[in-house]
Write a protein that holds these residues in place. Structure first.
Motif, PDB file in Angstrom:
ATOM      1  N   PRO A  95      89.453  67.192  44.075  1.00 12.66           N
ATOM      2  CA  PRO A  95      89.354  68.566  43.579  1.00 12.66           C
ATOM      3  C   PRO A  95      88.748  68.587  42.171  1.00 12.66           C
ATOM      4  CG  PRO A  95      91.656  67.891  43.841  1.00 12.66           C
ATOM      5  CD  PRO A  95      90.817  66.729  44.190  1.00 12.66           C
ATOM      6  N   LEU A  96      88.061  69.661  41.845  1.00 12.09           N
ATOM      7  CA  LEU A  96      87.445  69.792  40.527  1.00 12.09           C
ATOM      8  C   LEU A  96      88.470  70.186  39.462  1.00 12.09           C
ATOM      9  CD1 LEU A  96      84.131  71.597  41.533  1.00 12.09           C
ATOM     10  CD2 LEU A  96      84.494  69.158  41.061  1.00 12.09           C
ATOM     11  N   ASP A  97      89.485  70.924  39.849  1.00 15.08           N
ATOM     12  CA  ASP A  97      90.531  71.371  38.927  1.00 15.08           C
ATOM     13  C   ASP A  97      91.466  70.206  38.592  1.00 15.08           C
ATOM     14  OD1 ASP A  97      93.524  72.476  38.747  1.00 15.08           O
ATOM     15  OD2 ASP A  97      92.163  74.010  37.947  1.00 15.08           O
ATOM     16  N   ALA A  98      91.684  69.944  37.312  1.00 12.39           N
ATOM     17  CA  ALA A  98      92.497  68.796  36.874  1.00 12.39           C
ATOM     18  C   ALA A  98      93.941  68.878  37.371  1.00 12.39           C
ATOM     19  CB  ALA A  98      92.469  68.681  35.357  1.00 12.39           C
ATOM     20  N   ASP A  99      94.517  70.076  37.385  1.00 11.92           N
ATOM     21  CA  ASP A  99      95.908  70.212  37.842  1.00 11.92           C
ATOM     22  C   ASP A  99      96.021  69.912  39.335  1.00 11.92           C
ATOM     23  OD1 ASP A  99      96.850  70.869  35.311  1.00 11.92           O
ATOM     24  OD2 ASP A  99      96.573  73.018  35.632  1.00 11.92           O
ATOM     25  N   ILE A 100      95.073  70.401  40.107  1.00 14.82           N
ATOM     26  CA  ILE A 100      95.085  70.139  41.545  1.00 14.82           C
ATOM     27  C   ILE A 100      94.808  68.653  41.807  1.00 14.82           C
ATOM     28  CG2 ILE A 100      93.992  70.671  43.758  1.00 14.82           C
ATOM     29  CD1 ILE A 100      93.506  73.518  42.638  1.00 14.82           C
ATOM     30  N   PHE A 101      93.906  68.069  41.038  1.00 16.98           N
ATOM     31  CA  PHE A 101      93.617  66.639  41.127  1.00 16.98           C
ATOM     32  C   PHE A 101      94.907  65.847  40.947  1.00 16.98           C
ATOM     33  CE2 PHE A 101      92.271  62.495  39.734  1.00 16.98           C
ATOM     34  CZ  PHE A 101      90.996  62.280  40.245  1.00 16.98           C
ATOM     35  N   SER A 102      95.653  66.180  39.927  1.00 15.74           N
ATOM     36  CA  SER A 102      96.922  65.498  39.642  1.00 15.74           C
ATOM     37  C   SER A 102      97.928  65.703  40.780  1.00 15.74           C
ATOM     38  CB  SER A 102      97.497  66.013  38.317  1.00 15.74           C
ATOM     39  OG  SER A 102      98.673  65.337  37.995  1.00 15.74           O
ATOM     40  N   GLU A 103      97.975  66.913  41.310  1.00 19.77           N
ATOM     41  CA  GLU A 103      98.867  67.187  42.450  1.00 19.77           C
ATOM     42  C   GLU A 103      98.493  66.334  43.659  1.00 19.77           C
ATOM     43  OE1 GLU A 103      99.263  71.316  43.534  1.00 19.77           O
ATOM     44  OE2 GLU A 103      99.410  71.908  41.425  1.00 19.77           O
ATOM     45  N   TYR A 104      97.201  66.213  43.934  1.00 18.35           N
ATOM     46  CA  TYR A 104      96.732  65.381  45.042  1.00 18.35           C
ATOM     47  C   TYR A 104      97.234  63.953  44.888  1.00 18.35           C
ATOM     48  CZ  TYR A 104      93.309  68.224  47.657  1.00 18.35           C
ATOM     49  OH  TYR A 104      92.689  69.124  48.469  1.00 18.35           O
ATOM     50  N   ILE A 105      97.056  63.398  43.683  1.00 15.10           N
ATOM     51  CA  ILE A 105      97.487  62.024  43.450  1.00 15.10           C
ATOM     52  C   ILE A 105      98.993  61.910  43.670  1.00 15.10           C
ATOM     53  CG2 ILE A 105      97.705  60.179  41.725  1.00 15.10           C
ATOM     54  CD1 ILE A 105      94.850  60.589  42.869  1.00 15.10           C
ATOM     55  N   GLY A 106      99.739  62.876  43.167  1.00 20.46           N
ATOM     56  CA  GLY A 106     101.193  62.862  43.371  1.00 20.46           C
ATOM     57  C   GLY A 106     101.561  62.871  44.847  1.00 20.46           C
ATOM     58  N   GLU A 107     100.883  63.700  45.619  1.00 16.96           N
ATOM     59  CA  GLU A 107     101.166  63.770  47.060  1.00 16.96           C
ATOM     60  C   GLU A 107     100.738  62.496  47.782  1.00 16.96           C
ATOM     61  OE1 GLU A 107     102.914  66.162  48.694  1.00 16.96           O
ATOM     62  OE2 GLU A 107     103.259  67.004  46.707  1.00 16.96           O
ATOM     63  N   ILE A 108      99.599  61.940  47.383  1.00 16.83           N
ATOM     64  CA  ILE A 108      99.146  60.672  47.979  1.00 16.83           C
ATOM     65  C   ILE A 108     100.199  59.596  47.741  1.00 16.83           C
ATOM     66  CG2 ILE A 108      97.453  58.798  47.762  1.00 16.83           C
ATOM     67  CD1 ILE A 108      95.368  61.025  47.046  1.00 16.83           C
ATOM     68  N   ILE A 109     100.658  59.490  46.504  1.00 17.43           N
ATOM     69  CA  ILE A 109     101.646  58.469  46.152  1.00 17.43           C
ATOM     70  C   ILE A 109     102.953  58.716  46.881  1.00 17.43           C
ATOM     71  CG2 ILE A 109     103.026  57.536  44.238  1.00 17.43           C
ATOM     72  CD1 ILE A 109      99.889  56.781  44.440  1.00 17.43           C
ATOM     73  N   LYS A 110     103.382  59.958  46.901  1.00 14.77           N
ATOM     74  CA  LYS A 110     104.639  60.287  47.586  1.00 14.77           C
ATOM     75  C   LYS A 110     104.587  59.855  49.045  1.00 14.77           C
ATOM     76  CE  LYS A 110     107.616  64.205  48.707  1.00 14.77           C
ATOM     77  NZ  LYS A 110     107.763  65.668  48.611  1.00 14.77           N
ATOM     78  N   TYR A 111     103.496  60.175  49.719  1.00  9.10           N
ATOM     79  CA  TYR A 111     103.409  59.828  51.131  1.00  9.10           C
ATOM     80  C   TYR A 111     103.187  58.335  51.358  1.00  9.10           C
ATOM     81  CZ  TYR A 111     102.177  59.390  55.958  1.00  9.10           C
ATOM     82  OH  TYR A 111     102.168  58.967  57.256  1.00  9.10           O
ATOM     83  N   TRP A 112     102.114  57.785  50.782  1.00  8.75           N
ATOM     84  CA  TRP A 112     101.700  56.429  51.124  1.00  8.75           C
ATOM     85  C   TRP A 112     102.544  55.335  50.476  1.00  8.75           C
ATOM     86  CZ3 TRP A 112      98.921  55.625  55.232  1.00  8.75           C
ATOM     87  CH2 TRP A 112      98.064  56.619  55.681  1.00  8.75           C
ATOM     88  N   LEU A 113     103.084  55.580  49.264  1.00 10.56           N
ATOM     89  CA  LEU A 113     103.827  54.527  48.589  1.00 10.56           C
ATOM     90  C   LEU A 113     105.346  54.708  48.633  1.00 10.56           C
ATOM     91  CD1 LEU A 113     100.947  53.923  47.539  1.00 10.56           C
ATOM     92  CD2 LEU A 113     102.004  53.120  45.464  1.00 10.56           C
ATOM     93  N   VAL A 114     105.789  55.930  48.852  1.00 11.91           N
ATOM     94  CA  VAL A 114     107.235  56.178  48.886  1.00 11.91           C
ATOM     95  C   VAL A 114     107.726  56.393  50.314  1.00 11.91           C
ATOM     96  CG1 VAL A 114     109.089  57.691  48.073  1.00 11.91           C
ATOM     97  CG2 VAL A 114     107.174  57.135  46.546  1.00 11.91           C
ATOM     98  N   MET A 115     107.131  57.326  51.038  1.00 17.88           N
ATOM     99  CA  MET A 115     107.625  57.677  52.363  1.00 17.88           C
ATOM    100  C   MET A 115     107.136  56.745  53.473  1.00 17.88           C
ATOM    101  SD  MET A 115     107.127  61.815  52.013  1.00 17.88           S
ATOM    102  CE  MET A 115     107.272  62.093  53.742  1.00 17.88           C
ATOM    103  N   ASN A 116     105.884  56.341  53.422  1.00 21.19           N
ATOM    104  CA  ASN A 116     105.278  55.559  54.496  1.00 21.19           C
ATOM    105  C   ASN A 116     105.868  54.147  54.575  1.00 21.19           C
ATOM    106  OD1 ASN A 116     103.158  55.238  56.565  1.00 21.19           O
ATOM    107  ND2 ASN A 116     102.302  53.756  55.135  1.00 21.19           N
TER     108      ASN A 116
END
Length: 145
Positions: A120-141
């Motif tokens: 995403p171009l928006d920095a806040d959304i970019f940060s949210e994406y990374i948080g969700e990626i980490i939550k799913y792939w490194l914590v939940m998966n």
């Protein structure tokens, strides 16, 4: 067995690297990260017979976050190599790129990508994406390693 790193980031844009590192800190998770700024560095780490990954009985990372437009060896070629090697094929690879081309998405999925996300171009959304990626792939998966 060595467990470093949890995340391998292959990204050449220094601003994106810094935003990803900041977003990782914001997750509150302790995530060991190894950053490569071109595909050749990453390929050397994963595939050279004398690399730390091959010689130290290193546990594979839980996730590879891969940009497509990286120098020396592009992200697609690196993805293909990762998914064709017995030691790396099971590591989840999330493509995190600026390319919105349908042909890129199709080729990445056909080559074994586990997910394809457009930066995403928006920095806040970019940060949210990374948080969700980490939550799913490194914590939940649950990975095979």
């Amino acid at each position: 067995m060595t467990t470093y790193p949890d995340l391998v980031l292959v990204e050449d844009n220094h601003d994106d690297i810094e935003m990803i590192k900041d977003a990782l800190k914001d997750t509150g998770e302790k995530i060991s990260t190894l950053v490569f700024t071109d595909g050749a560095e990453a390929a050397q780490f994963f595939f050279q017979p004398d690399s730390r990954f091959r010689t130290n009985n290193m546990q594979p990372p839980k996730l590879i976050l891969l940009d497509l437009k990286i120098p020396k060896i592009n992200g697609l070629e690196l993805l293909k190599r990762l998914k064709s090697d017995d030691k790396t094929r099971h590591i989840p690879v999330v493509i995190f790129t600026s390319s919105n081309a349908k042909s890129d998405r199709m080729t990445c999925y056909q080559s074994g990508a586990n997910s394809y996300l457009i930066k995403p171009l928006d920095a806040d959304i970019f940060s949210e994406y990374i948080g969700e990626i980490i939550k799913y792939w490194l914590v939940m998966n649950e990975n095979v390693s």
